[in-house]
Enzyme design. Sequence first.
Site, short mmCIF file in Angstrom:
data_model
loop_
_atom_site.label_atom_id
_atom_site.label_comp_id
_atom_site.label_asym_id
_atom_site.label_seq_id
_atom_site.Cartn_x
_atom_site.Cartn_y
_atom_site.Cartn_z
NE ARG A 1 7.23 -1.63 -2.69
CZ ARG A 1 6.24 -1.66 -1.60
NH1 ARG A 1 5.08 -2.30 -1.79
NH2 ARG A 1 6.23 -0.75 -0.52
CE LYS B 1 -2.41 -11.52 5.04
NZ LYS B 1 -1.19 -11.16 5.80
CG ASP C 1 -1.20 -3.96 -1.48
OD1 ASP C 1 -2.29 -3.61 -0.47
OD2 ASP C 1 0.11 -4.09 -1.00
CG ASP D 1 6.97 -3.78 1.06
OD1 ASP D 1 5.51 -3.98 1.31
OD2 ASP D 1 7.52 -3.14 1.73
CG ASP E 1 -3.74 -7.95 7.30
OD1 ASP E 1 -4.11 -9.15 7.43
OD2 ASP E 1 -2.82 -7.59 8.01
CG PHE F 1 3.94 -11.23 5.64
CD1 PHE F 1 3.15 -10.19 5.71
CD2 PHE F 1 5.32 -10.93 4.99
CE1 PHE F 1 3.72 -8.76 5.40
CE2 PHE F 1 5.69 -9.81 4.26
CZ PHE F 1 4.77 -8.74 4.57
CB VAL F 2 1.43 -12.99 0.41
CG1 VAL F 2 0.64 -14.26 0.92
CG2 VAL F 2 0.36 -11.93 0.37
P1 5GP Z 1 -4.79 -3.42 7.31
O1 5GP Z 1 -4.93 -1.88 7.25
O2 5GP Z 1 -5.92 -3.92 6.45
O3 5GP Z 1 -4.37 -4.35 8.36
O4 5GP Z 1 -3.59 -3.61 6.15
C1 5GP Z 1 -3.50 -3.43 4.85
C2 5GP Z 1 -2.07 -3.18 4.41
O5 5GP Z 1 -1.12 -3.93 5.14
C3 5GP Z 1 -1.96 -3.47 3.18
O6 5GP Z 1 -2.23 -2.36 2.17
C4 5GP Z 1 -0.35 -3.85 3.09
O7 5GP Z 1 0.12 -2.90 2.60
C5 5GP Z 1 -0.29 -4.30 4.40
N1 5GP Z 1 -0.42 -5.72 4.38
C6 5GP Z 1 -1.33 -6.76 4.99
N2 5GP Z 1 -0.88 -8.14 4.90
C7 5GP Z 1 0.12 -8.07 4.04
C8 5GP Z 1 0.82 -9.16 3.81
O8 5GP Z 1 0.47 -10.37 3.73
N3 5GP Z 1 2.02 -8.95 2.78
C9 5GP Z 1 2.42 -7.66 2.54
N4 5GP Z 1 3.42 -7.56 1.82
N5 5GP Z 1 1.66 -6.62 3.10
C10 5GP Z 1 0.66 -6.79 3.68
MG MG Z 2 -0.50 -1.56 1.26
#
Ligand code: 5GP
Ligand code: MG
Length: 194
Positions: A176, A142, A111, A170, A114, A163-164
Site C-alpha cells: 500500500r 478496469k 481506489d 494492496d 473492477d 492485478f495492480v
Molecule cells: P469490485 O467490487 O469493483 O470488483 O472491486 C473493487 C475492489 O476490489 C477495489 O476497491 C479493490 O479493493 C479491489 N481490487 C480490484 N482490482 C484490484 C487490483 O488490481 N489490485 C488491488 N490491489 N485491488 C483490486
Molecule cells: Mg477497495
Amino acid sequence: MSVPETPATVRHIHPDLETVLYTEDEIKARVRQIARQIKAVYGNGEFTIVSLINGAVMFTADLMREIDNPVRLDCIRVTSYGAKTKSVGTPQIVADLTLDIHNRDVLIIDDILDTGKTLSLVATLARRLNPASLRSCVLLDKKARREVPFQADFVGFDIPDKFVVGYGLDFAERYRNLPCIGVLKPSLYTTPAH
Ligand code: 5GP
Ligand code: MG
C-alpha cells in the site's frame, strides 16, 4: 560531500513489480486534474466525501488537499479480497457511515473499479439515505472486468485487466505504501502446477 537526491520518477522499481503503470509524479498530475473536474461540478459548494478504506486512503488524502471546498469526510469499509487477486461473492459493509448524508451532496471515492460490485452496493445503500446528489470517483478503472454495470463520474486512469498494487492498493495488506502504481508479478500469487 552531499549525495544527490534521486527524483521519484527514476527511483528503482520495486522487485515484486512486473511494470510500473504510473509513477508518483504521473499520479500527482492526474489527481490535480481530477480535482479540477470535481471543482467544476461542485463549484464552491460543500460536499461529503465517502472514502472506501483501506484502498482509497492515499487517493482520498491527496485529492482532498487539491480541493479548497468545504468538505466533510467519512470512511466506510467493505469486505476485502483477503490474500486473493479476484473478488469472490458479494461484498458487504463491515464498517458503516457515521455522518448523516441526508440532503447532502455526496462523493464516493474508491481506489479501483473492477467488477463494479463494491461501488454499486455502496451507491445503492447510500441512495436509500436520500442524499441531495450522489457521485463517484475512482483512480483506476478496469472496464474489461465489469460484471455489474457501473460508471464512475470521475476516473483517473483506465487500466488493463492486471492485478495492480501501490498507492493504497494492496496484496494481502502489503505494497500500500508504494508511491507508484504497478503490476504485481503474477509469480507472487500463482502457485506453480505440480
Ligand atoms: P469490485 O467490487 O469493483 O470488483 O472491486 C473493487 C475492489 O476490489 C477495489 O476497491 C479493490 O479493493 C479491489 N481490487 C480490484 N482490482 C484490484 C487490483 O488490481 N489490485 C488491488 N490491489 N485491488 C483490486
Ligand atoms: Mg477497495
